[in-house]
Write an enzyme that holds these catalytic residues in place. Structure first.
Site, mmCIF file in Angstrom:
data_model
loop_
_atom_site.group_PDB
_atom_site.id
_atom_site.type_symbol
_atom_site.label_atom_id
_atom_site.label_comp_id
_atom_site.label_asym_id
_atom_site.label_seq_id
_atom_site.Cartn_x
_atom_site.Cartn_y
_atom_site.Cartn_z
ATOM 1 N N CYS A 225 0.801 -1.226 0.000
ATOM 2 C CA CYS A 225 0.000 0.000 0.000
ATOM 3 C C CYS A 225 0.834 1.277 0.000
ATOM 4 C CB CYS A 225 -0.936 0.001 1.213
ATOM 5 S SG CYS A 225 -2.104 -1.378 1.229
ATOM 6 N N HIS A 304 12.567 1.087 5.872
ATOM 7 C CA HIS A 304 12.261 -0.308 5.545
ATOM 8 C C HIS A 304 12.720 -1.217 6.680
ATOM 9 C CE1 HIS A 304 11.544 -3.833 3.169
ATOM 10 N NE2 HIS A 304 11.400 -3.158 2.034
ATOM 11 N N HIS A 388 -2.035 19.797 7.254
ATOM 12 C CA HIS A 388 -2.902 18.696 6.832
ATOM 13 C C HIS A 388 -2.148 17.369 6.901
ATOM 14 C CE1 HIS A 388 -5.591 21.819 5.336
ATOM 15 N NE2 HIS A 388 -4.576 22.321 4.650
ATOM 16 N N HIS A 392 -2.591 6.837 5.429
ATOM 17 C CA HIS A 392 -3.122 5.730 4.621
ATOM 18 C C HIS A 392 -4.360 5.126 5.274
ATOM 19 C CE1 HIS A 392 -3.624 2.039 2.512
ATOM 20 N NE2 HIS A 392 -3.133 1.284 3.475
ATOM 21 N N HIS A 421 -14.441 5.479 4.868
ATOM 22 C CA HIS A 421 -15.892 5.274 4.903
ATOM 23 C C HIS A 421 -16.495 5.255 3.501
ATOM 24 C CE1 HIS A 421 -20.138 6.577 5.310
ATOM 25 N NE2 HIS A 421 -20.126 5.829 6.401
ATOM 26 N N ASN A 425 -10.461 0.746 1.711
ATOM 27 C CA ASN A 425 -9.004 0.742 1.569
ATOM 28 C C ASN A 425 -8.668 0.541 0.097
ATOM 29 O OD1 ASN A 425 -6.268 0.270 1.533
ATOM 30 N ND2 ASN A 425 -6.276 -1.301 3.116
#
Length: 499
Positions: A225, A304, A388, A392, A421, A425
């Site tokens: 993702c 990572h 802002h 994810h 909502h 995802n």
């Protein structure tokens, strides 16, 4: 009779003003140091008489040649510096895919399918119901047509059709919004984690839009993702070495081949959370595009944790005991994500935080790591650095965890919760739906800074920092994922939806 102010309230107010005073002092320390020096110089000059001032001026004329030579060297050094300075990367515009209403999967549909598919296994039905009840998803999320069948039919042909629908729709919207012609695309990057056909998805785009033969194309797969921000980082590096170029980044996840048809609970969770989505982004290093560009890229930070076995295996595509392929999510996922976030914060904090927070962060880091003092870790106040946040939308637990760790308000995570909502995802493209939500609400102003945070298998935590170039008005027409529903948001999302 007015109530007396409690000592706790009084002390908290005092502490607040002490902190504000400290931040103001440290952030403006150079101003406070320069003002006394300038005042002192001015007083000394005023004390000099006319003869002394004339003598000083004549001495300056004597050194005029030296001053000119020094100025030439300074200008030459400044020219070399600005010529070697990295090119500014601008985000001209982006477009998000909006699935058709025919692909909508309300909770009733999900539960009906679960009861039919798992009719001999009621525990699986109960598990799916509990996940959906606490997922944070709404009734308008969408899945591709093949998953609407009972049982689903995840064929290669169906996966290609889904990819074409999402990617071509997002690209068409991007070309429409920017006025960009296909022949002007110099770099193309497509990222999709699970679905990696031959020819590649990037080749599919090149074929459909008849892009130039010398285009530099890349296809990223298996990166989870957070692959969207990896693509942005790759585009940035390519634009640094290819001046006067345009780069298009396409981020998506194809759901059709991801449809798990077994009974392992850890592998059923992605079926409940992942939904259709995709985004196309236009980046450029052309200076004349600066005025119309929406954002300027400031930083990309990637960390990572793949060297750790637990982190490497926490999101793993594999077969279950019955031979069904799916993505398995480990119970340690949130703990690993939290550790990776700490590493990312440690790297990004010096780049974005004001001097006051950097000083505290450095002092406490020295105390904990070098002096071995039993101090609590200092959580920087990132609200001082960003207006802002785009976290994810991997699930309610992900957003809750980051809101807690970063000490954010409900408004700061509103875009993430509402994206989850409305669209579910959508993997690597979710960050762009969130940015689009902030714009649709009319909250994006010139100079605002945005922090995008993505997590992915491997395990990775990636961040991108953008600065808004101009005031952005909410869109009133044209393609846009929130255009027909932004007036209904934000909505109240209950902790548990009764199904």
């Amino acid at each position: 009779m007015p109530q007396a102010i409690s000592p706790e309230f009084s002390s908290s107010v005092k502490l607040k003003y002490v902190k504000l005073g400290y931040q103001y002092l440290v952030n403006h320390i150079l101003t406070f140091l320069l003002i006394p020096i300038m005042v002192g110089v001015l007083i000394e000059v005023l004390r000099l008489g006319p003869d002394e001032i004339l003598k000083l001026w004549n001495s300056l004329l004597f050194y005029l040649v030296k001053i000119l030579c020094s100025s030439f060297l300074i200008i030459f050094a400044a020219t070399i510096y600005f010529m070697s300075k990295p090119l500014s990367i601008y985000l001209v515009d982006y477009a998000c895919y909006k699935p058709p209403v025919t692909c909508r999967v309300p909770f009733a549909t999900c539960m009906e399918h679960a009861k039919i598919i798992f009719r001999s296994n009621p525990k699986c039905v109960d598990f799916v119901m509990r996940i959906l009840e606490r997922s944070g998803l709404g009734e308008e999320t969408c899945l591709p047509p093949t998953t609407h069948y009972i049982p689903p039919r995840p064929t290669m042909k169906a996966a290609r059709e889904e990819a074409q629908e999402i990617i071509f729709s997002a690209m068409d919207s991007l070309l429409y919004k920017t006025g960009l012609e296909a022949k002007d695309i110099d770099i193309l990057i497509v990222n999709c984690s699970i679905f990696s056909p031959t020819p590649s998805l990037s080749a599919m785009v090149i074929n459909n839009y008849k892009l130039r033969s010398n285009i530099k194309s890349f296809n990223l797969s298996g990166m989870g993702c957070s692959a969207g921000l990896i693509s942005i980082d790759l585009a940035r590096d390519l634009l640094q070495v290819h001046p006067n170029s345009n780069a298009v980044v396409i981020s998506t996840e194809i759901i059709t081949p991801n449809c798990y048809q077994g009974k392992e609970r850890a592998m059923l969770v992605p079926n409940c959370l992942f939904r259709m989505g995709g985004a196309a982004i236009l980046l450029t290093n052309r200076r004349w595009e600066r005025r119309r560009a929406k954002y300027r890229l400031l930083h990309v930070v990637r960390t990572h944790k793949g060297a750790d076995d637990k982190a490497y295996r926490c999101v793993m595509e594999e077969e279950d005991p019955e031979g069904n392929v799916g993505v398995k999510l480990s119970k340690d996922l949130m703990a690993i994500a939290g550790e990776d976030l700490k590493s990312n914060i440690t790297t990004i904090a010096p780049l974005v935080l004001p001097a006051s927070d950097q000083l505290l962060f450095f002092i406490i880091l020295i105390g904990r790591k070098i002096l071995n003092l039993n101090w609590k870790p200092y959580i920087p106040d990132f609200k001082q650095a960003f207006e802002h946040f785009c976290i994810h939308a991997g699930g309610r637990a992900v957003i809750d965890e980051l809101q807690k760790k970063l000490q954010l308000s409900a408004e700061h995570v509103e875009a993430s919760r509402m994206t989850l909502h409305r669209f579910g995802n959508t993997s690597s493209s979710s960050l762009w739906y969130e940015l689009s939500y902030i714009e649709a609400k009319g909250r994006m102003k010139k100079g605002d800074r945005i922090w995008q945070i993505g997590f992915g298998s491997g395990f990775k935590c990636n961040s991108a920092v953008w600065k808004c170039n101009r005031n952005i008005k909410p869109p009133t027409d044209g393609p846009g994922p929130w255009l027909d529903c932004i007036h209904r948001y934000p909505v109240q999302i209950p902790e548990v939806v009764q199904l």
